[in-house]
Write a protein that holds these residues in place. Sequence first.
Motif, PDB file in Angstrom:
ATOM      1  N   LEU A  38       3.328 -14.698 -16.502  1.00  0.00           N
ATOM      2  CA  LEU A  38       2.411 -14.644 -15.371  1.00  0.00           C
ATOM      3  C   LEU A  38       1.339 -15.731 -15.398  1.00  0.00           C
ATOM      4  CD1 LEU A  38       1.783 -10.836 -14.768  1.00  0.00           C
ATOM      5  CD2 LEU A  38       2.948 -12.455 -13.271  1.00  0.00           C
ATOM      6  N   ARG A  39       0.666 -15.856 -16.539  1.00  0.00           N
ATOM      7  CA  ARG A  39      -0.442 -16.801 -16.664  1.00  0.00           C
ATOM      8  C   ARG A  39      -1.513 -16.549 -15.594  1.00  0.00           C
ATOM      9  NH1 ARG A  39       1.548 -22.440 -19.309  1.00  0.00           N
ATOM     10  NH2 ARG A  39       2.897 -21.493 -20.864  1.00  0.00           N
ATOM     11  N   ARG A  40      -1.947 -15.316 -15.514  1.00  0.00           N
ATOM     12  CA  ARG A  40      -2.997 -14.950 -14.564  1.00  0.00           C
ATOM     13  C   ARG A  40      -4.331 -15.572 -14.967  1.00  0.00           C
ATOM     14  NH1 ARG A  40      -2.748  -8.573 -12.853  1.00  0.00           N
ATOM     15  NH2 ARG A  40      -0.595  -8.523 -12.131  1.00  0.00           N
ATOM     16  N   ASP A  41      -5.200 -15.711 -13.975  1.00  0.00           N
ATOM     17  CA  ASP A  41      -6.592 -16.056 -14.250  1.00  0.00           C
ATOM     18  C   ASP A  41      -7.294 -14.805 -14.787  1.00  0.00           C
ATOM     19  OD1 ASP A  41      -6.004 -18.569 -13.214  1.00  0.00           O
ATOM     20  OD2 ASP A  41      -6.625 -18.000 -11.191  1.00  0.00           O
ATOM     21  N   LEU A  42      -8.550 -14.987 -15.219  1.00  0.00           N
ATOM     22  CA  LEU A  42      -9.245 -13.897 -15.907  1.00  0.00           C
ATOM     23  C   LEU A  42     -10.689 -13.782 -15.432  1.00  0.00           C
ATOM     24  CD1 LEU A  42      -9.435 -11.792 -18.253  1.00  0.00           C
ATOM     25  CD2 LEU A  42     -10.044 -13.705 -19.753  1.00  0.00           C
ATOM     26  N   LEU A  43     -11.123 -12.550 -15.166  1.00  0.00           N
ATOM     27  CA  LEU A  43     -12.528 -12.240 -14.920  1.00  0.00           C
ATOM     28  C   LEU A  43     -13.092 -11.588 -16.176  1.00  0.00           C
ATOM     29  CD1 LEU A  43     -11.702 -12.610 -11.896  1.00  0.00           C
ATOM     30  CD2 LEU A  43     -13.287 -10.753 -11.373  1.00  0.00           C
ATOM     31  N   LEU A  44     -14.186 -12.148 -16.684  1.00  0.00           N
ATOM     32  CA  LEU A  44     -14.889 -11.564 -17.810  1.00  0.00           C
ATOM     33  C   LEU A  44     -16.230 -11.052 -17.325  1.00  0.00           C
ATOM     34  CD1 LEU A  44     -14.414 -13.966 -20.874  1.00  0.00           C
ATOM     35  CD2 LEU A  44     -13.488 -11.663 -20.585  1.00  0.00           C
ATOM     36  N   LEU A  45     -16.582  -9.822 -17.734  1.00  0.00           N
ATOM     37  CA  LEU A  45     -17.878  -9.289 -17.319  1.00  0.00           C
ATOM     38  C   LEU A  45     -18.401  -8.329 -18.370  1.00  0.00           C
ATOM     39  CD1 LEU A  45     -17.350  -6.588 -14.541  1.00  0.00           C
ATOM     40  CD2 LEU A  45     -15.446  -7.682 -15.677  1.00  0.00           C
ATOM     41  N   VAL A  46     -19.733  -8.343 -18.512  1.00  0.00           N
ATOM     42  CA  VAL A  46     -20.371  -7.386 -19.412  1.00  0.00           C
ATOM     43  C   VAL A  46     -20.321  -6.004 -18.764  1.00  0.00           C
ATOM     44  CG1 VAL A  46     -21.848  -9.058 -20.566  1.00  0.00           C
ATOM     45  CG2 VAL A  46     -22.634  -7.985 -18.450  1.00  0.00           C
ATOM     46  N   ALA A  47     -20.422  -4.970 -19.593  1.00  0.00           N
ATOM     47  CA  ALA A  47     -20.193  -3.599 -19.117  1.00  0.00           C
ATOM     48  C   ALA A  47     -21.464  -2.871 -18.719  1.00  0.00           C
ATOM     49  CB  ALA A  47     -19.449  -2.792 -20.184  1.00  0.00           C
ATOM     50  N   ASP A  48     -22.578  -3.615 -18.526  1.00  0.00           N
ATOM     51  CA  ASP A  48     -23.826  -2.948 -18.120  1.00  0.00           C
ATOM     52  C   ASP A  48     -24.382  -3.583 -16.848  1.00  0.00           C
ATOM     53  OD1 ASP A  48     -24.429  -5.316 -19.478  1.00  0.00           O
ATOM     54  OD2 ASP A  48     -26.402  -4.602 -20.098  1.00  0.00           O
ATOM     55  N   LEU A  49     -23.561  -3.607 -15.809  1.00  0.00           N
ATOM     56  CA  LEU A  49     -23.958  -4.149 -14.508  1.00  0.00           C
ATOM     57  C   LEU A  49     -24.056  -2.995 -13.521  1.00  0.00           C
ATOM     58  CD1 LEU A  49     -21.521  -7.206 -14.503  1.00  0.00           C
ATOM     59  CD2 LEU A  49     -23.993  -7.297 -14.913  1.00  0.00           C
ATOM     60  N   PRO A  50     -25.204  -2.356 -13.402  1.00  0.00           N
ATOM     61  CA  PRO A  50     -25.297  -1.098 -12.656  1.00  0.00           C
ATOM     62  C   PRO A  50     -25.168  -1.238 -11.147  1.00  0.00           C
ATOM     63  CG  PRO A  50     -27.476  -1.790 -13.374  1.00  0.00           C
ATOM     64  CD  PRO A  50     -26.490  -2.710 -14.036  1.00  0.00           C
ATOM     65  N   LEU A  51     -25.401  -2.432 -10.607  1.00  0.00           N
ATOM     66  CA  LEU A  51     -25.391  -2.589  -9.156  1.00  0.00           C
ATOM     67  C   LEU A  51     -24.117  -3.233  -8.625  1.00  0.00           C
ATOM     68  CD1 LEU A  51     -29.067  -3.871  -8.598  1.00  0.00           C
ATOM     69  CD2 LEU A  51     -28.225  -1.506  -8.693  1.00  0.00           C
ATOM     70  N   LEU A  52     -23.247  -3.706  -9.516  1.00  0.00           N
ATOM     71  CA  LEU A  52     -22.062  -4.445  -9.078  1.00  0.00           C
ATOM     72  C   LEU A  52     -21.090  -3.518  -8.356  1.00  0.00           C
ATOM     73  CD1 LEU A  52     -21.098  -7.459  -9.503  1.00  0.00           C
ATOM     74  CD2 LEU A  52     -19.468  -6.493 -11.136  1.00  0.00           C
ATOM     75  N   THR A  53     -20.629  -3.947  -7.180  1.00  0.00           N
ATOM     76  CA  THR A  53     -19.697  -3.161  -6.381  1.00  0.00           C
ATOM     77  C   THR A  53     -18.454  -3.987  -6.078  1.00  0.00           C
ATOM     78  OG1 THR A  53     -20.527  -3.891  -4.229  1.00  0.00           O
ATOM     79  CG2 THR A  53     -21.660  -2.007  -5.272  1.00  0.00           C
ATOM     80  N   ASP A  54     -17.471  -3.334  -5.488  1.00  0.00           N
ATOM     81  CA  ASP A  54     -16.263  -4.054  -5.099  1.00  0.00           C
ATOM     82  C   ASP A  54     -16.566  -5.156  -4.089  1.00  0.00           C
ATOM     83  OD1 ASP A  54     -15.083  -2.377  -2.278  1.00  0.00           O
ATOM     84  OD2 ASP A  54     -16.744  -1.610  -3.464  1.00  0.00           O
ATOM     85  N   ALA A  55     -17.573  -4.971  -3.234  1.00  0.00           N
ATOM     86  CA  ALA A  55     -17.924  -6.013  -2.263  1.00  0.00           C
ATOM     87  C   ALA A  55     -18.376  -7.293  -2.970  1.00  0.00           C
ATOM     88  CB  ALA A  55     -19.015  -5.517  -1.324  1.00  0.00           C
ATOM     89  N   ASP A  56     -19.149  -7.155  -4.050  1.00  0.00           N
ATOM     90  CA  ASP A  56     -19.579  -8.322  -4.811  1.00  0.00           C
ATOM     91  C   ASP A  56     -18.384  -9.027  -5.441  1.00  0.00           C
ATOM     92  OD1 ASP A  56     -22.466  -7.758  -4.523  1.00  0.00           O
ATOM     93  OD2 ASP A  56     -22.038  -6.049  -5.827  1.00  0.00           O
ATOM     94  N   ILE A  57     -17.451  -8.254  -5.964  1.00  0.00           N
ATOM     95  CA  ILE A  57     -16.288  -8.833  -6.631  1.00  0.00           C
ATOM     96  C   ILE A  57     -15.361  -9.495  -5.616  1.00  0.00           C
ATOM     97  CG2 ILE A  57     -14.273  -8.332  -8.070  1.00  0.00           C
ATOM     98  CD1 ILE A  57     -15.916  -5.942  -9.212  1.00  0.00           C
ATOM     99  N   VAL A  58     -15.182  -8.877  -4.464  1.00  0.00           N
ATOM    100  CA  VAL A  58     -14.316  -9.451  -3.431  1.00  0.00           C
ATOM    101  C   VAL A  58     -14.840 -10.811  -2.974  1.00  0.00           C
ATOM    102  CG1 VAL A  58     -13.604  -9.179  -1.019  1.00  0.00           C
ATOM    103  CG2 VAL A  58     -13.306  -7.297  -2.637  1.00  0.00           C
TER     104      VAL A  58
END
Length: 222
Positions: free
Chosen positions: A110-130
């Motif tokens: 596959l060789r997909r790309d990668l999203l790395l994120l810390v696990a303490d982001l209380p406000l992050l939503t799917d809209a931000d990621i999209v």
Amino acid sequence: MSVGEERVPDPAPTPAAILLAAGLGRRLGGVPKFALRIDGLSLFERLVDALRQSGIDDIGAVIGPYADRLLPLAQRCGVRVVWQGVPGAPLACSQRLAVQDHRARQMPRLRRDLLLLVADLPLLTDADIVLLLHAWRARPPAVQALVPVVDGVRGHPVCLSWEAASAVDRLPPAQGVRDWLAGAGDAVQRLVTDRVAHVTDVDTPEDLAALRRRLWPRSVDW
């Protein structure tokens, strides 16, 4: 395909994502930040749900300390676990484990790309990621990494191409994503945004107090 018909390239696969959740939470008094709950739902579960709602289904988590708390959460969420066996190891160590796990699982197909994120982001939503994913897909061909920036502060998630993840994996052992970004020049694109979810984390008692004020009257507890 008929003669003269132009082939439409297959769309790139959706990136994978790995949560970095192996910190000790020392500045908060030694507590698992990922277990902080907003209206009864942990930050870990909220982030996994946001990733899935944005279309990402390949999700892992680097865990170490507090495994007794995080492993049940990861299992309940259907998240793959990458073990960090060195308590108190720097974030770069977790990043290296993440890219190594990602490369081992994706090669050679596959060789997909990668999203790395810390696990303490209380406000992050799917809209931000999209929005981040839209910018990633529209990037110039030479760009190998995308970093959200709010008021001059770099945030999360960080998007890495397969090539960038591979380059991070080739760095000396003590170095991580930040070191690669610092030397990558124009291969790194900044996504300047006013979406504070990308830079709002919970590192200190002051951060926690500010989050409670922001979200009041919603409950924020352990």
